[in-house]
Design a protein around this motif. Structure first.
Motif, PDB file in Angstrom:
ATOM      1  N   ASN A  28       0.780  -1.229   0.058  1.00  0.00           N
ATOM      2  CA  ASN A  28      -0.011   0.029  -0.018  1.00  0.00           C
ATOM      3  C   ASN A  28       0.952   1.117   0.078  1.00  0.00           C
ATOM      4  O   ASN A  28       0.726   2.381  -0.694  1.00  0.00           O
ATOM      5  N   LYS A  29       1.985   1.277   0.741  1.00  0.00           N
ATOM      6  CA  LYS A  29       3.057   2.313   0.845  1.00  0.00           C
ATOM      7  C   LYS A  29       3.316   2.913  -0.541  1.00  0.00           C
ATOM      8  O   LYS A  29       3.292   3.976  -1.040  1.00  0.00           O
ATOM      9  N   PHE A  30       3.656   1.693  -1.375  1.00  0.00           N
ATOM     10  CA  PHE A  30       4.399   1.990  -2.517  1.00  0.00           C
ATOM     11  C   PHE A  30       3.148   2.638  -3.334  1.00  0.00           C
ATOM     12  O   PHE A  30       3.359   3.684  -4.239  1.00  0.00           O
ATOM     13  N   THR A  31       1.960   2.220  -3.633  1.00  0.00           N
ATOM     14  CA  THR A  31       0.872   2.533  -4.385  1.00  0.00           C
ATOM     15  C   THR A  31       0.385   3.910  -4.110  1.00  0.00           C
ATOM     16  O   THR A  31       0.124   4.493  -4.793  1.00  0.00           O
ATOM     17  N   GLU A  32       0.429   4.264  -2.828  1.00  0.00           N
ATOM     18  CA  GLU A  32       0.022   5.546  -2.418  1.00  0.00           C
ATOM     19  C   GLU A  32       0.876   6.809  -3.098  1.00  0.00           C
ATOM     20  O   GLU A  32       0.371   7.570  -3.409  1.00  0.00           O
ATOM     21  N   ILE A  33       2.096   6.197  -3.121  1.00  0.00           N
ATOM     22  CA  ILE A  33       2.951   7.229  -3.622  1.00  0.00           C
ATOM     23  C   ILE A  33       3.327   7.223  -5.171  1.00  0.00           C
ATOM     24  O   ILE A  33       3.174   8.378  -5.706  1.00  0.00           O
ATOM     25  N   PHE A  34       3.250   6.101  -5.715  1.00  0.00           N
ATOM     26  CA  PHE A  34       3.556   5.918  -7.256  1.00  0.00           C
ATOM     27  C   PHE A  34       2.282   5.424  -7.923  1.00  0.00           C
ATOM     28  O   PHE A  34       2.735   5.350  -9.324  1.00  0.00           O
ATOM     29  N   GLU A  35       1.356   5.182  -7.538  1.00  0.00           N
ATOM     30  CA  GLU A  35       0.099   4.751  -8.444  1.00  0.00           C
ATOM     31  C   GLU A  35       0.023   5.429  -9.496  1.00  0.00           C
ATOM     32  O   GLU A  35      -0.259   5.124 -10.889  1.00  0.00           O
ATOM     33  N   GLY A  36       0.085   6.892  -9.547  1.00  0.00           N
ATOM     34  CA  GLY A  36      -0.218   7.592 -10.541  1.00  0.00           C
ATOM     35  C   GLY A  36       0.584   7.845 -11.610  1.00  0.00           C
ATOM     36  O   GLY A  36       0.460   8.243 -12.806  1.00  0.00           O
ATOM     37  N   ASP A  37       1.992   7.273 -11.239  1.00  0.00           N
ATOM     38  CA  ASP A  37       2.872   6.994 -12.194  1.00  0.00           C
ATOM     39  C   ASP A  37       3.037   5.828 -12.853  1.00  0.00           C
ATOM     40  O   ASP A  37       3.880   5.774 -13.819  1.00  0.00           O
ATOM     41  N   LEU A  38       2.556   4.708 -12.474  1.00  0.00           N
ATOM     42  CA  LEU A  38       2.610   3.399 -13.064  1.00  0.00           C
ATOM     43  C   LEU A  38       1.827   3.307 -14.465  1.00  0.00           C
ATOM     44  O   LEU A  38       0.638   3.586 -14.495  1.00  0.00           O
ATOM     45  N   SER A  39       2.490   2.752 -15.569  1.00  0.00           N
ATOM     46  CA  SER A  39       1.716   2.566 -16.608  1.00  0.00           C
ATOM     47  C   SER A  39       1.117   1.091 -16.566  1.00  0.00           C
ATOM     48  O   SER A  39       1.379   0.049 -15.553  1.00  0.00           O
ATOM     49  N   ASN A  40      -0.109   0.793 -17.225  1.00  0.00           N
ATOM     50  CA  ASN A  40      -0.703  -0.331 -17.231  1.00  0.00           C
ATOM     51  C   ASN A  40      -0.961  -0.730 -18.442  1.00  0.00           C
ATOM     52  O   ASN A  40      -1.827   0.017 -19.275  1.00  0.00           O
ATOM     53  N   PRO A  41      -0.238  -1.984 -19.078  1.00  0.00           N
ATOM     54  CA  PRO A  41       0.373  -2.907 -18.279  1.00  0.00           C
ATOM     55  C   PRO A  41       2.072  -2.039 -17.850  1.00  0.00           C
ATOM     56  O   PRO A  41       2.414  -1.278 -18.329  1.00  0.00           O
ATOM     57  N   ILE A  42       2.336  -2.811 -16.797  1.00  0.00           N
ATOM     58  CA  ILE A  42       3.931  -2.503 -16.510  1.00  0.00           C
ATOM     59  C   ILE A  42       4.686  -3.766 -16.848  1.00  0.00           C
ATOM     60  O   ILE A  42       4.309  -4.865 -17.003  1.00  0.00           O
ATOM     61  N   PHE A  43       6.119  -3.694 -17.263  1.00  0.00           N
ATOM     62  CA  PHE A  43       6.898  -4.750 -17.595  1.00  0.00           C
ATOM     63  C   PHE A  43       7.739  -5.244 -16.401  1.00  0.00           C
ATOM     64  O   PHE A  43       8.462  -4.348 -15.771  1.00  0.00           O
ATOM     65  N   ILE A  44       7.762  -6.323 -16.151  1.00  0.00           N
ATOM     66  CA  ILE A  44       8.502  -7.219 -14.990  1.00  0.00           C
ATOM     67  C   ILE A  44       9.958  -7.513 -15.695  1.00  0.00           C
ATOM     68  O   ILE A  44       9.592  -8.434 -16.743  1.00  0.00           O
ATOM     69  N   LYS A  45      10.856  -7.307 -15.306  1.00  0.00           N
ATOM     70  CA  LYS A  45      12.325  -7.550 -16.099  1.00  0.00           C
ATOM     71  C   LYS A  45      13.113  -8.424 -15.184  1.00  0.00           C
ATOM     72  O   LYS A  45      13.789  -7.611 -14.259  1.00  0.00           O
ATOM     73  N   PRO A  46      13.240  -9.779 -15.281  1.00  0.00           N
ATOM     74  CA  PRO A  46      14.108 -10.296 -14.371  1.00  0.00           C
ATOM     75  C   PRO A  46      15.557 -10.013 -15.008  1.00  0.00           C
ATOM     76  O   PRO A  46      15.763  -9.624 -15.984  1.00  0.00           O
ATOM     77  N   PRO A  47      16.686 -10.866 -14.337  1.00  0.00           N
ATOM     78  CA  PRO A  47      17.748 -10.520 -14.688  1.00  0.00           C
ATOM     79  C   PRO A  47      18.482 -11.162 -16.000  1.00  0.00           C
ATOM     80  O   PRO A  47      19.403 -11.193 -16.650  1.00  0.00           O
ATOM     81  N   ASP A  48      17.402 -12.420 -16.599  1.00  0.00           N
ATOM     82  CA  ASP A  48      17.708 -12.898 -17.827  1.00  0.00           C
ATOM     83  C   ASP A  48      17.466 -12.081 -19.191  1.00  0.00           C
ATOM     84  O   ASP A  48      17.210 -12.557 -20.390  1.00  0.00           O
ATOM     85  N   SER A  49      16.895 -10.885 -18.922  1.00  0.00           N
ATOM     86  CA  SER A  49      16.608  -9.987 -19.933  1.00  0.00           C
ATOM     87  C   SER A  49      15.194 -10.032 -20.641  1.00  0.00           C
ATOM     88  O   SER A  49      15.243  -9.234 -21.687  1.00  0.00           O
ATOM     89  N   THR A  50      14.674 -10.949 -20.065  1.00  0.00           N
ATOM     90  CA  THR A  50      13.128 -10.756 -20.664  1.00  0.00           C
ATOM     91  C   THR A  50      12.494  -9.872 -20.211  1.00  0.00           C
ATOM     92  O   THR A  50      12.430  -9.369 -19.122  1.00  0.00           O
TER      93      THR A  50
END
Length: 267
Positions: A28-50
């Protein structure tokens, strides 16, 4: 607001439970601050570069990852006790690392650190990585018409796999692999040397079975001996085709230009 940028990048983590393998609540604390800045969809990027496309929804004031999260969790074999650490830098991406129950980061590349990364992945291709796709039709050039029966590029040691390889009839390059338990619990499958068949570099291939196909990363380690493995996307392919230890898979190259392999599964 300017004060937000001063806080970036910011990290948060989630402990994986049986209840959040299909959808994941963001702090909740994260979304309170950054929800308005998050794209939808958002891209999750692990170390394998996908890059994994994940859509979020808001319910009762809480933000949840939903569409796309389950595919990500399945592909990386997330399980109870794993920890996923997210890093947000004010972009449309969340960098992640995954820690196992030992509290150490899981290396999904299996130390394949000498990889040719000179081909950037576009957002369109990234959104398709390891997602179930419809196979694309492809043409064979007249010069590619089969003229002679081929033999397996490798000679398996297991009796069943060896028998399958010897009896399999094809006029295209193919290789034969006996599935082991490690190939189902880890996110990789070793493949034989494909020199002269597929260029010796990191690339994405398509594995086709029936009417469906899956995009899978083919990685290589350069050195005195060349090692190649299917990595990101392999776990999803194995799950959705219900592969078991002892199954034999024949990978038949249907289209060299697009790197399309037809997979024949022998139970």
């Amino acid at each position: 607001m300017p004060w937000r940028n001063a806080m970036l990048p910011i990290h948060f983590f989630k402990i994986i439970l049986k209840t959040n393998l299909e959808r994941l609540k963001i702090p909740n604390k994260f979304t309170e601050i950054f929800e308005g800045d998050l794209s939808n969809p958002i891209f999750i990027k692990p170390p394998d570069s996908t890059k994994w496309e994940v859509y979020w929804i808001k319910q009762n004031g809480e933000v949840w990852f939903e569409k796309g999260w389950k595919k990500f969790a399945q592909n990386y074999s997330l399980d109870y006790g794993n920890m996923v650490v997210f890093k947000y830098a004010g972009t449309s991406e969340l960098d992640v690392i995954i820690l196992g129950q030992s509290a150490l980061e899981i290396d999904y590349t299996e130390n394949l650190d000498q990889i040719d990364d000179d081909e950037p992945v576009s957002d369109q291709n990234a959104r398709q990585k390891s997602l179930l796709l419809s196979p694309r039709p492809h043409k064979k050039m007249r010069s590619e018409e089969p003229t002679q029966r081929t033999s397996s590029l490798n000679l398996p040691k297991e009796a069943k796999a060896k028998e399958v390889a010897e009896k399999f009839i094809s006029y295209s390059p193919f290789f034969t692999v006996s599935i082991k338990n490690v190939n189902l619990t880890k996110n990789y499958l070793c493949v034989p040397d494909l020199e002269g068949v597929i260029e010796n570099k990191k690339k994405q291939v398509r594995l086709q079975n029936g009417k469906n196909s899956w995009n899978v990363n083919l990685l290589c380690r350069l050195g005195p001996t060349s090692t190649r493995r299917f990595c990101a996307g392999w776990n999803l392919f194995a799950r959705e085709n219900k592969l078991l230890p002892g199954d034999v898979c024949v990978f038949e190259l249907l289209n060299k230009e697009d790197s399309v392999f037809k997979v024949h599964v022998y139970k």
